[in-house]
Design a protein around this motif. Sequence first.
Motif, PDB file in Angstrom:
ATOM      1  N   VAL A  85     -34.315  -8.187  17.429  1.00  0.00           N
ATOM      2  CA  VAL A  85     -35.647  -8.605  17.848  1.00  0.00           C
ATOM      3  C   VAL A  85     -36.541  -7.376  18.009  1.00  0.00           C
ATOM      4  CG1 VAL A  85     -36.949  -9.836  19.619  1.00  0.00           C
ATOM      5  CG2 VAL A  85     -34.668 -10.635  18.983  1.00  0.00           C
ATOM      6  N   THR A  86     -36.034  -6.346  18.677  1.00  0.00           N
ATOM      7  CA  THR A  86     -36.708  -5.054  18.811  1.00  0.00           C
ATOM      8  C   THR A  86     -35.658  -3.980  18.558  1.00  0.00           C
ATOM      9  OG1 THR A  86     -36.253  -4.726  21.176  1.00  0.00           O
ATOM     10  CG2 THR A  86     -38.228  -6.024  20.613  1.00  0.00           C
ATOM     11  N   GLU A  87     -36.036  -2.725  18.729  1.00  0.00           N
ATOM     12  CA  GLU A  87     -35.059  -1.644  18.554  1.00  0.00           C
ATOM     13  C   GLU A  87     -33.951  -1.707  19.588  1.00  0.00           C
ATOM     14  OE1 GLU A  87     -36.479   2.321  18.213  1.00  0.00           O
ATOM     15  OE2 GLU A  87     -37.951   1.809  16.682  1.00  0.00           O
ATOM     16  N   ARG A  88     -34.218  -2.299  20.763  1.00  0.00           N
ATOM     17  CA  ARG A  88     -33.234  -2.321  21.847  1.00  0.00           C
ATOM     18  C   ARG A  88     -32.686  -3.711  22.161  1.00  0.00           C
ATOM     19  NH1 ARG A  88     -35.555   1.076  26.682  1.00  0.00           N
ATOM     20  NH2 ARG A  88     -33.470   0.674  27.425  1.00  0.00           N
ATOM     21  N   LEU A  89     -33.335  -4.775  21.691  1.00  0.00           N
ATOM     22  CA  LEU A  89     -32.947  -6.139  22.029  1.00  0.00           C
ATOM     23  C   LEU A  89     -32.518  -6.899  20.787  1.00  0.00           C
ATOM     24  CD1 LEU A  89     -32.849  -8.307  24.307  1.00  0.00           C
ATOM     25  CD2 LEU A  89     -35.162  -8.944  23.595  1.00  0.00           C
ATOM     26  N   GLY A  90     -31.389  -7.590  20.887  1.00  0.00           N
ATOM     27  CA  GLY A  90     -30.898  -8.382  19.772  1.00  0.00           C
ATOM     28  C   GLY A  90     -30.392  -9.722  20.255  1.00  0.00           C
ATOM     29  N   THR A  91     -30.241 -10.647  19.329  1.00  0.00           N
ATOM     30  CA  THR A  91     -29.688 -11.962  19.637  1.00  0.00           C
ATOM     31  C   THR A  91     -28.749 -12.361  18.503  1.00  0.00           C
ATOM     32  OG1 THR A  91     -30.232 -14.231  20.278  1.00  0.00           O
ATOM     33  CG2 THR A  91     -31.612 -13.224  18.571  1.00  0.00           C
ATOM     34  N   TYR A  92     -27.848 -13.291  18.778  1.00  0.00           N
ATOM     35  CA  TYR A  92     -26.908 -13.703  17.741  1.00  0.00           C
ATOM     36  C   TYR A  92     -26.450 -15.145  17.953  1.00  0.00           C
ATOM     37  CZ  TYR A  92     -23.414 -12.540  21.301  1.00  0.00           C
ATOM     38  OH  TYR A  92     -22.691 -12.459  22.464  1.00  0.00           O
ATOM     39  N   LEU A  93     -26.030 -15.759  16.862  1.00  0.00           N
ATOM     40  CA  LEU A  93     -25.373 -17.061  16.851  1.00  0.00           C
ATOM     41  C   LEU A  93     -23.944 -16.824  16.404  1.00  0.00           C
ATOM     42  CD1 LEU A  93     -28.077 -19.163  14.985  1.00  0.00           C
ATOM     43  CD2 LEU A  93     -27.624 -19.144  17.453  1.00  0.00           C
ATOM     44  N   GLU A  94     -23.004 -17.566  16.985  1.00  0.00           N
ATOM     45  CA  GLU A  94     -21.608 -17.372  16.619  1.00  0.00           C
ATOM     46  C   GLU A  94     -20.858 -18.697  16.643  1.00  0.00           C
ATOM     47  OE1 GLU A  94     -19.779 -14.813  19.497  1.00  0.00           O
ATOM     48  OE2 GLU A  94     -20.128 -16.197  21.147  1.00  0.00           O
ATOM     49  N   ALA A  95     -19.760 -18.720  15.934  1.00  0.00           N
ATOM     50  CA  ALA A  95     -18.834 -19.845  15.973  1.00  0.00           C
ATOM     51  C   ALA A  95     -17.441 -19.252  16.118  1.00  0.00           C
ATOM     52  CB  ALA A  95     -18.931 -20.681  14.701  1.00  0.00           C
ATOM     53  N   GLY A  96     -16.503 -20.039  16.617  1.00  0.00           N
ATOM     54  CA  GLY A  96     -15.142 -19.558  16.768  1.00  0.00           C
ATOM     55  C   GLY A  96     -14.146 -20.670  16.515  1.00  0.00           C
ATOM     56  N   PHE A  97     -13.076 -20.355  15.814  1.00  0.00           N
ATOM     57  CA  PHE A  97     -12.021 -21.310  15.492  1.00  0.00           C
ATOM     58  C   PHE A  97     -10.686 -20.677  15.837  1.00  0.00           C
ATOM     59  CE2 PHE A  97     -15.588 -21.535  12.580  1.00  0.00           C
ATOM     60  CZ  PHE A  97     -16.009 -22.843  12.777  1.00  0.00           C
ATOM     61  N   THR A  98      -9.909 -21.318  16.702  1.00  0.00           N
ATOM     62  CA  THR A  98      -8.630 -20.767  17.145  1.00  0.00           C
ATOM     63  C   THR A  98      -7.502 -21.750  16.854  1.00  0.00           C
ATOM     64  OG1 THR A  98      -9.695 -19.515  18.903  1.00  0.00           O
ATOM     65  CG2 THR A  98      -7.331 -19.885  19.123  1.00  0.00           C
ATOM     66  N   HIS A  99      -6.434 -21.224  16.251  1.00  0.00           N
ATOM     67  CA  HIS A  99      -5.204 -21.981  16.017  1.00  0.00           C
ATOM     68  C   HIS A  99      -4.094 -21.303  16.816  1.00  0.00           C
ATOM     69  CE1 HIS A  99      -2.041 -24.221  14.089  1.00  0.00           C
ATOM     70  NE2 HIS A  99      -1.423 -23.070  13.855  1.00  0.00           N
ATOM     71  N   ALA A 100      -3.460 -22.045  17.703  1.00  0.00           N
ATOM     72  CA  ALA A 100      -2.368 -21.515  18.521  1.00  0.00           C
ATOM     73  C   ALA A 100      -1.109 -22.330  18.252  1.00  0.00           C
ATOM     74  CB  ALA A 100      -2.731 -21.574  19.996  1.00  0.00           C
ATOM     75  N   ASN A 101       0.044 -21.652  18.334  1.00  0.00           N
ATOM     76  CA  ASN A 101       1.287 -22.380  18.102  1.00  0.00           C
ATOM     77  C   ASN A 101       1.509 -23.416  19.205  1.00  0.00           C
ATOM     78  OD1 ASN A 101       1.864 -20.271  20.007  1.00  0.00           O
ATOM     79  ND2 ASN A 101       4.046 -20.483  19.578  1.00  0.00           N
ATOM     80  N   GLN A 102       1.921 -24.585  18.828  1.00  0.00           N
ATOM     81  CA  GLN A 102       2.262 -25.693  19.736  1.00  0.00           C
ATOM     82  C   GLN A 102       1.106 -26.111  20.637  1.00  0.00           C
ATOM     83  OE1 GLN A 102       5.772 -24.416  21.807  1.00  0.00           O
ATOM     84  NE2 GLN A 102       6.893 -24.050  19.925  1.00  0.00           N
ATOM     85  N   GLN A 103      -0.143 -25.885  20.194  1.00  0.00           N
ATOM     86  CA  GLN A 103      -1.312 -26.312  20.951  1.00  0.00           C
ATOM     87  C   GLN A 103      -2.369 -26.824  19.985  1.00  0.00           C
ATOM     88  OE1 GLN A 103      -2.875 -23.507  23.739  1.00  0.00           O
ATOM     89  NE2 GLN A 103      -0.884 -22.907  24.497  1.00  0.00           N
ATOM     90  N   PRO A 104      -3.265 -27.695  20.458  1.00  0.00           N
ATOM     91  CA  PRO A 104      -4.336 -28.179  19.578  1.00  0.00           C
ATOM     92  C   PRO A 104      -5.312 -27.056  19.212  1.00  0.00           C
ATOM     93  CG  PRO A 104      -4.164 -29.518  21.587  1.00  0.00           C
ATOM     94  CD  PRO A 104      -3.277 -28.328  21.765  1.00  0.00           C
ATOM     95  N   ASP A 105      -5.899 -27.163  18.026  1.00  0.00           N
ATOM     96  CA  ASP A 105      -6.908 -26.195  17.604  1.00  0.00           C
ATOM     97  C   ASP A 105      -8.160 -26.328  18.458  1.00  0.00           C
ATOM     98  OD1 ASP A 105      -5.153 -25.435  15.658  1.00  0.00           O
ATOM     99  OD2 ASP A 105      -6.206 -26.428  14.028  1.00  0.00           O
ATOM    100  N   GLN A 106      -8.903 -25.233  18.582  1.00  0.00           N
ATOM    101  CA  GLN A 106     -10.147 -25.220  19.339  1.00  0.00           C
ATOM    102  C   GLN A 106     -11.278 -24.724  18.451  1.00  0.00           C
ATOM    103  OE1 GLN A 106      -9.787 -22.944  22.938  1.00  0.00           O
ATOM    104  NE2 GLN A 106      -8.233 -24.275  23.790  1.00  0.00           N
ATOM    105  N   ALA A 107     -12.496 -25.249  18.687  1.00  0.00           N
ATOM    106  CA  ALA A 107     -13.690 -24.820  17.960  1.00  0.00           C
ATOM    107  C   ALA A 107     -14.850 -24.715  18.947  1.00  0.00           C
ATOM    108  CB  ALA A 107     -14.027 -25.806  16.855  1.00  0.00           C
ATOM    109  N   ILE A 108     -15.606 -23.624  18.845  1.00  0.00           N
ATOM    110  CA  ILE A 108     -16.753 -23.403  19.729  1.00  0.00           C
ATOM    111  C   ILE A 108     -17.935 -22.893  18.911  1.00  0.00           C
ATOM    112  CG2 ILE A 108     -15.367 -22.909  21.791  1.00  0.00           C
ATOM    113  CD1 ILE A 108     -16.067 -19.898  21.222  1.00  0.00           C
ATOM    114  N   ALA A 109     -19.128 -22.976  19.496  1.00  0.00           N
ATOM    115  CA  ALA A 109     -20.328 -22.366  18.925  1.00  0.00           C
ATOM    116  C   ALA A 109     -21.201 -21.917  20.081  1.00  0.00           C
ATOM    117  CB  ALA A 109     -21.075 -23.352  18.034  1.00  0.00           C
ATOM    118  N   GLY A 110     -21.949 -20.838  19.859  1.00  0.00           N
ATOM    119  CA  GLY A 110     -22.780 -20.339  20.946  1.00  0.00           C
ATOM    120  C   GLY A 110     -23.770 -19.292  20.485  1.00  0.00           C
ATOM    121  N   ALA A 111     -24.323 -18.598  21.472  1.00  0.00           N
ATOM    122  CA  ALA A 111     -25.342 -17.587  21.211  1.00  0.00           C
ATOM    123  C   ALA A 111     -25.268 -16.521  22.288  1.00  0.00           C
ATOM    124  CB  ALA A 111     -26.730 -18.221  21.194  1.00  0.00           C
ATOM    125  N   GLY A 112     -25.932 -15.406  22.034  1.00  0.00           N
ATOM    126  CA  GLY A 112     -25.934 -14.327  23.014  1.00  0.00           C
ATOM    127  C   GLY A 112     -27.088 -13.377  22.813  1.00  0.00           C
TER     128      GLY A 112
END
Length: 149
Positions: A85-112
Amino acid sequence: RGAGDSTVGVKWAGPGSTERTAWALLASGVIARGDAAFSDGRQYALAASVEHSFNDRWSGALYGSHQRGAGQRSTTWSPSLSLSVTERLGTYLEAGFTHANQQPDQAIAGAGLTWMLRPNVQLDASFDLGLNRNSPDLQLGTGIAFYMQ
């Protein structure tokens, strides 16, 4: 009552990065200092990221990690899109997908937001929302990064 765990990590920016494309490795470990009700146990992770700048303001990245410990293994992939946004300020969008053994998969989305407090100190704050019933409903995060030469 009790305290939670702490995480310590070391990031290495590898050779071969260019002005437009950079990569790095991150090794981290969880110090299981929390009481049993607040601890996930000792864990270790190795991660890699690749970032490419499309122009002076926009960049994209892909992060991948594999974590082991406390009898579990998991793999996470996370693409993101960032805007300066400026030389010192930024923003982002992200997604995440996690696969773990013997557990259900997880999916997230967010910003920062990221803020360069000094040329070698970055502060950040983020939120993530769960995209499926197995994911956390809401996660909030804050961080600080130091660049050492």
